[in-house]
Design a protein around this motif. Sequence first.
Motif, short mmCIF file in Angstrom:
data_model
loop_
_atom_site.label_atom_id
_atom_site.label_comp_id
_atom_site.label_asym_id
_atom_site.label_seq_id
_atom_site.Cartn_x
_atom_site.Cartn_y
_atom_site.Cartn_z
N VAL A 190 -28.80 -51.62 -1.78
CA VAL A 190 -28.79 -52.93 -1.81
C VAL A 190 -29.58 -53.43 -2.98
N GLU A 191 -30.87 -53.03 -3.10
CA GLU A 191 -32.00 -53.41 -4.21
C GLU A 191 -31.27 -53.02 -5.45
N MET B 19 -30.90 -45.82 7.14
CA MET B 19 -31.03 -47.47 6.43
C MET B 19 -31.89 -47.60 5.41
N ALA B 20 -32.95 -46.67 5.08
CA ALA B 20 -33.68 -46.72 3.88
C ALA B 20 -32.72 -46.47 2.61
N LEU C 6 -26.98 -54.96 6.40
CA LEU C 6 -28.20 -54.24 6.64
C LEU C 6 -29.04 -54.96 7.60
N GLU C 7 -29.35 -56.17 7.53
CA GLU C 7 -30.14 -56.91 8.43
C GLU C 7 -29.57 -56.77 9.84
N ALA D 284 -23.16 -50.19 2.72
CA ALA D 284 -23.80 -50.97 4.02
C ALA D 284 -22.88 -51.33 4.99
N HIS E 179 -30.81 -49.67 1.85
CA HIS E 179 -31.90 -50.70 1.42
C HIS E 179 -31.93 -50.45 0.06
N ALA F 49 -26.53 -57.24 1.90
CA ALA F 49 -27.89 -57.52 2.53
C ALA F 49 -27.94 -57.82 3.89
N VAL G 232 -29.96 -53.02 11.18
CA VAL G 232 -31.52 -53.16 11.42
C VAL G 232 -31.77 -53.71 12.82
#
Length: 347
Positions: free
Chosen positions: A272-273, A265-266, A238-239, A305, A269, A235, A242
């Motif tokens: 990660v979810e 990036m989607a 990814l942050e 990621a 995401h 996570a 972005v």
Amino acid sequence: MTDPLETGEAAALRDAVRALLTRRSGPAAVRAAMESPLGYDDKLWSTLCEQIGVAALAIPEHYGGAGAGLAEACVVLQELGRTLTPAPMLGSAVLCGEALLRTGNDEACERLLPGIAAGTTLAALAWSDADFSPGLTASPAGLDGRAHYVLDGDLADVLLAVARTADGAGLFEVPLDGVRRERVTTLDPTRRLAVVDFAATPARRLDTGGFALQLRRLLDTAVVAVAAEQVGAAARALELTVGYTKQRRQFGRPIGSFQALKHRMADVHVHVEAARSALYAAIVDGDPEAVMTAKVVCGEAFSHAAAEMIQLHGGIAITWEHDAHLYFKRAHGTALLFGDPGRALGC
């Protein structure tokens, strides 16, 4: 069912740990810690244990712990994973704490767990060979073999070992002067590992029998703990990615506005979810299938990621000064850590 990682208590714990790590475990502090003689910041670890009680979370109150559980420990591990903070949380507090609890030996638990819960005792567990199969054997003469991948094994104050016995796997307490411990170079510089050599080493058996089944459950717990680290680190990777794509400009606009990069990036995401969901299932269900699913999904999400972090940061990401390579190395290191817990049944 309520997500145990998203309760009010979990949120408060997460906020407290994140606030402390934000102040004390930024990129420069992480690099200083991993290059220090201990491989971690002992002052930060003491603060985490004294002010927040992180090492005590999964240890029962009557052994000096907080009486919480694995979910609360995973909240902390997610935050440590986010910042790549080197700490003895996984090896000492989670792995060794759980191993002692699974012996059913009150004397050993009363003697050893309070120090582990306080963070003043550093414990290590030796069990595997180079292929993550059971690597030690026990005989009347003592323990023999070489254990690899021992978390903080060269620093530990207490050394525990899993070894094959005539009646299955057993858990032993080993005197430190009876073994040779050596730190090894690792792919992930934020994770300290050692090899420990045993040669007719006298040891005290702690379990009362039937530890083979307990070993499987112990390693399942370790896998879930690593999955929590992976989710937090993925996570955060990814942050950071972005954030960078919003700042870097090309052709007169931020690169994050390009549709192709948005799609990449989607995809991260979504991955990660999915990893968060797999971690939730492993904590709540606890069955071997859910645990192995979490190992695979969380490991792949973190690797994805970290790889995209390097690709989308461009040339700067492959420099020593940037943290992308640390996330990449942690991703590949954790994907291999503990191997396949099912192989432990070979004991």
